[in-house]
Scaffold this active site. Structure first.
Site, mmCIF file in Angstrom:
data_model
loop_
_atom_site.group_PDB
_atom_site.id
_atom_site.type_symbol
_atom_site.label_atom_id
_atom_site.label_comp_id
_atom_site.label_asym_id
_atom_site.label_seq_id
_atom_site.Cartn_x
_atom_site.Cartn_y
_atom_site.Cartn_z
ATOM 1 N N ASN A 85 0.663 -1.255 -0.092
ATOM 2 C CA ASN A 85 0.025 -0.075 -0.080
ATOM 3 C C ASN A 85 0.820 1.346 0.005
ATOM 4 O O ASN A 85 0.539 2.368 0.727
ATOM 5 C CB ASN A 85 -0.741 0.161 1.386
ATOM 6 C CG ASN A 85 -2.131 -0.742 1.123
ATOM 7 O OD1 ASN A 85 -2.878 -0.506 0.230
ATOM 8 N ND2 ASN A 85 -2.243 -1.837 1.999
ATOM 9 N N PHE A 86 1.890 1.348 -0.773
ATOM 10 C CA PHE A 86 2.728 2.550 -0.658
ATOM 11 C C PHE A 86 2.274 3.739 -1.346
ATOM 12 O O PHE A 86 2.986 4.739 -1.199
ATOM 13 C CB PHE A 86 4.302 2.143 -1.462
ATOM 14 C CG PHE A 86 5.079 1.351 -0.491
ATOM 15 C CD1 PHE A 86 5.567 -0.107 -1.104
ATOM 16 C CD2 PHE A 86 5.267 1.490 0.898
ATOM 17 C CE1 PHE A 86 6.509 -0.814 -0.362
ATOM 18 C CE2 PHE A 86 6.117 0.851 1.543
ATOM 19 C CZ PHE A 86 6.567 -0.373 0.961
ATOM 20 N N LYS A 87 1.130 3.597 -1.752
ATOM 21 C CA LYS A 87 0.537 4.962 -2.494
ATOM 22 C C LYS A 87 -0.633 5.326 -1.662
ATOM 23 O O LYS A 87 -1.800 5.857 -2.058
ATOM 24 C CB LYS A 87 0.182 4.824 -3.939
ATOM 25 C CG LYS A 87 1.395 4.361 -4.765
ATOM 26 C CD LYS A 87 1.190 4.518 -6.194
ATOM 27 C CE LYS A 87 2.424 4.273 -6.825
ATOM 28 N NZ LYS A 87 2.599 4.344 -8.425
ATOM 29 N N ASN A 88 -0.874 5.060 -0.309
ATOM 30 C CA ASN A 88 -2.012 5.463 0.502
ATOM 31 C C ASN A 88 -1.634 6.619 1.226
ATOM 32 O O ASN A 88 -0.913 6.493 2.242
ATOM 33 C CB ASN A 88 -2.183 4.022 1.247
ATOM 34 C CG ASN A 88 -3.211 4.295 2.401
ATOM 35 O OD1 ASN A 88 -3.291 5.107 3.315
ATOM 36 N ND2 ASN A 88 -4.087 3.463 2.442
#
Lengths: 328, 478
Positions: A108-111
């Site tokens: 989930n590195f783009k959360n």
């Protein structure tokens, strides 16, 4: 303490520790639109979370429950907010919280929520968190060198907590791997202009111009260093137009490739900023010209051809140049 | 439509172009990814270019309306469990779908309207604002989405369901003294906050001075050396935040705080020379959603040309000095030609100059009178080509790029970008674009949207009128 979806998940209603809680169903209304076909697990976990939220129960079982919700939907900002309240109430170990975030972030590195939570924890930990945060963002950037949240977090860490020492080198290393990484160029600008350990933009300018010109020579069509070069002279167009290195690099790239869009574009800006070309410079376009304005006009026309996607823009730029008709 | 792509040749790396060969053998990640995308896109664009006859090309450029409508309506009624990750964004799902249907000129049954109004009311917090679902904390983004969804539906029942008084209180709680806004209670601060709050405040007519303090300064501090705007001061210039920043300032009539020539120069270079679509940041891949975020910037710029031209001419100051003995007036007739080839008549620059009062930016947006527009500064045809040829999915919906799946977010923003691109060659705000401005059959024409708030024009005017006839809202102080 992730409880993953699957056969080994134990429904909350079957757990003795939760026997006293009455779950609250979602108030979706009789015929909701955009209804999601939640799994039983999702629905139940959310029903119990709503109950805990309604009671404002800031206990350790509440903390565990927030982890379960996050595992099912890490973008639920209400749950993250409540988790923070619980962490504060329990005076939980925040170093461990960093580990928790890391485990959630894996996919989930783009959360937004994860990164905001990380920032909150790091702020509470203070200066001691610096090396860990720089390390964490470095790991994320190893996988995705342009992750916007990671770079924002890194900038926040540097400004709020420090750790500037190795940052310029960090940028150089990333640019060595990929000279097209615009995020690394942006970070470089950030360091050069904001680091308390460096003398500031003026002091660094000459060094950075050299760095840029090297990058340009290696990949003349790479937009990043050309923009960075302009950025080094932000608010000081006169210095840009009269910097011999800048002018030489620009002219040189056009000599090598008459359709080098980036160089031609810079030339238009240099002329606008007061650069006065020599006769040999004006021969570049194989046309006799009588003034810088006329040269700029010719370059714009040339760009309408070699940078056809932006033809309308170059025609507009040309239309704003001083007229080249002599006064009577 | 695809240019001779000197960019593609250079990006492929290796020889050519005169660059010296370096010691490193492999190309970088950026170059590899760009090359791969260009290959996919060139296949699709190439199929179009080599099509046998006009009938085939027209077919290839058709907007698959029926498929998209089916996809949208289905999603509005039912979403699978994989959508659980959007459980905190359900007003967004409402807006993405309703807005897309509106652009496709679909009408909603009163049953759908009532159900939607009821659902969104359950997302409204009693202290103001809308959350991602019933019982969730109010959030600026989901508030924006909910209000836009209700405006898109239109009608008194939808509009009256919004609690304006509480909304203002919510916004004022989120507002930070330095000009930014938290997205939710103790949430993150970035340029999105300014836009979502100010856009809604504009529609609801609650733009009080306390709400607007220091916003221009904050947004100005987010403009980077590249010319675009980042999410926070120092962050990389990015299409989404650039749109948010510029739209906010346009709503406030404060675009003067930005370096507009620098912004324009950045955004024109975000259009892919091969693809025709837009990328979000320098040296990243194009993505269909930026058709709106970046393409929308041009629609805004078209309405602030006097300010932009004035700043751009200022850049040429030293050039004027260097041109001593020559006339110092700019030759605007060149630009008339540029605008003229895509419009029915030439842009009447002289009339613009004669206007005694320079129209304020927001008046240009609010007026329903015929207004003169300058032609777009980007390649509207190429953008439409990218959307129609590379972003449509056969089964319905639109996507980021070839090989990706369709989703409702991309459907919304690809279509929003498409309608703005179609409109960009119009020279009157309320007149339909001339046929040659619409790529493909004229039936591709979508309903026009308002570039500041991204709702269909008709509904924008209806809502704005409605709320300006509502009783004034008392300011919340303290």
């Amino acid at each position: 303490m992730d409880r993953e979806e699957g056969e080994d998940w134990e429904p909350l209603r079957a757990r003795p520790a939760w026997a006293d809680v009455v779950p609250i169903p979602q108030d979706d209304g009789p015929r909701p639109v955009v209804p999601i076909a939640y799994t039983d697990q999702f629905r139940e976990v959310m029903d119990y979370f709503r109950a805990i939220l309604a009671k404002d129960e800031r206990s350790s079982r509440a903390l565990e429950l927030t982890a379960e919700v996050i595992a099912l939907n890490s973008a639920n900002y209400t749950v993250w907010h409540f988790r923070r309240l619980v962490l504060e109430a329990l005076r939980s170990n925040l170093e461990e919280e960093l580990d928790f975030i890391e485990s959630v972030a894996e996919n989930n590195f783009k959360n937004y929520q994860i990164w905001h939570h990380r920032r909150w924890v790091a702020q509470k930990l203070g200066v001691g968190a610096v090396s860990g945060e720089l390390e964490f963002t470095e790991i994320v950037l190893l996988d995705d060198a342009k992750n916007y949240h990671a770079w924002s977090h890194r900038q926040w860490v540097l400004q709020e907590l420090g750790g500037w020492e190795g940052e310029l080198d960090f940028c150089s290393r990333l640019l060595e791997k990929d000279v097209y990484n615009n995020s690394a160029w942006n970070q470089r600008y950030f360091v050069v202009t904001k680091s308390p350990l460096i003398g500031g933009l003026q002091a660094m300018r000459e060094h950075e111009v050299h760095y840029c010109v090297d990058a340009i020579k290696a990949a003349p069509m790479n937009e990043s260093p050309w923009r960075y070069l302009r950025g080094l002279f932000k608010g000081d167009q006169d210095a840009l137009a009269h910097n011999p290195l800048v002018v030489a690099a620009c002219i040189e790239e056009i000599r090598k490739d008459a359709s080098c869009v980036q160089a031609l574009s810079l030339l238009v800006d240099l002329l606008g900023a007061g650069f006065r070309p020599t006769p040999s410079d004006t021969e570049l376009l194989h046309q006799p010209v009588s003034s810088p304005a006329a040269l700029a006009s010719n370059v714009c026309t040339h760009l309408e051809n070699v940078d056809a996607m932006r033809a309308r823009y170059w025609a507009w730029r040309r239309s704003l140049l001083p007229s080249t008709t002599p006064v009577s | 439509m695809a240019s001779s792509s000197s960019a593609a040749g250079a990006v492929a790396g290796g020889g050519g172009g005169g660059g010296e060969q370096r010691g490193t053998p492999s190309t970088s990640v950026s170059e590899r990814m760009q090359k791969s995308l260009e290959d996919s896109v060139e296949t699709l664009l190439g199929a179009f270019a080599s099509a046998a006859n006009q009938h085939t090309t027209s077919l290839l450029l058709e907007l698959w309306r029926d498929e998209h409508v089916k996809y949208l309506k289905k999603g509005y009624q039912h979403l699978s469990s994989t959508y659980s990750v959007l459980d905190s964004s359900r007003p967004w799902l409402c807006y993405w779908i309703l807005h897309s249907l509106a652009m496709l000129n679909q009408h909603y049954s009163s049953a759908v309207c009532n159900r939607s109004i009821d659902f969104l009311s359950r997302c409204q917090d009693k202290h103001g604002g809308y959350g991602g679902g019933p019982g969730q904390m109010p959030h600026l983004a989901t508030t924006y989405a909910a209000v836009n969804a209700l405006v898109t539906m239109g009608g008194e029942k939808a509009l009256v369901s919004i609690d304006r008084e509480k909304m203002l209180q919510f916004f004022l709680r989120m507002k930070q003294p330095f000009g930014g806004f938290r997205m939710h209670d103790e949430g993150e601060i970035d340029v999105r906050g300014c836009y979502t709050a100010v856009s809604v405040a504009h529609i609801l007519d609650i733009m009080v001075p306390e709400l607007l303090e220091n916003i221009p300064e904050y947004i100005c501090s987010c403009q980077t050396y590249e010319g675009g705007i980042g999410g926070e001061p120092g962050a990389e210039a990015h299409g989404g935040y650039t749109y948010c920043g510029l739209a906010t300032l346009a709503l406030m009539n404060r675009v003067d705080v930005l370096d507009l020539p620098s912004l324009v120069n950045w955004v024109v270079f975000r259009q892919g020379a091969v693809e025709g679509g837009f990328q979000g940041r320098t040296n990243k891949l194009v993505d269909g959603c930026y058709s709106f975020w970046q393409g929308g910037v041009f629609s805004l710029l078209q309405r602030m040309m006097p300010e932009l031209i004035s700043q751009q001419e200022g850049w040429n100051g030293p050039l004027l000095a260097a041109s001593q003995g020559f006339s110092s007036t700019s030759d605007a007739s060149n630009f008339e030609e540029v605008a003229g080839d895509e419009t029915e008549g030439s842009v009447d620059v002289e009339k613009e100059k004669r206007t005694s009062q320079r129209p304020t930016v927001i008046n240009q947006f609010m007026s329903t009178d015929d207004q003169l527009l300058y032609g777009p500064l980007f390649n509207a045809q190429a953008l439409q080509g990218y959307i129609l040829l590379c972003c449509q999915v056969l089964e319905g919906g639109l996507r980021d790029k070839p090989k990706k799946s369709a989703d409702y977010y991309h459907t919304c923003y690809c279509l929003s970008g498409l309608t703005l691109a179609q409109d960009s060659a119009s020279h009157r705000i309320n007149a339909p674009p001339p046929p040659r401005a619409v790529l493909g059959p004229y039936s591709n024409l979508l309903e026009p949207v308002h570039p500041l708030c991204n709702v269909v024009l008709r509904r924008y005017y209806e809502a704005v009128r409605f709320f300006r006839h509502s009783p004034p809202v008392a300011s919340y102080l303290g």
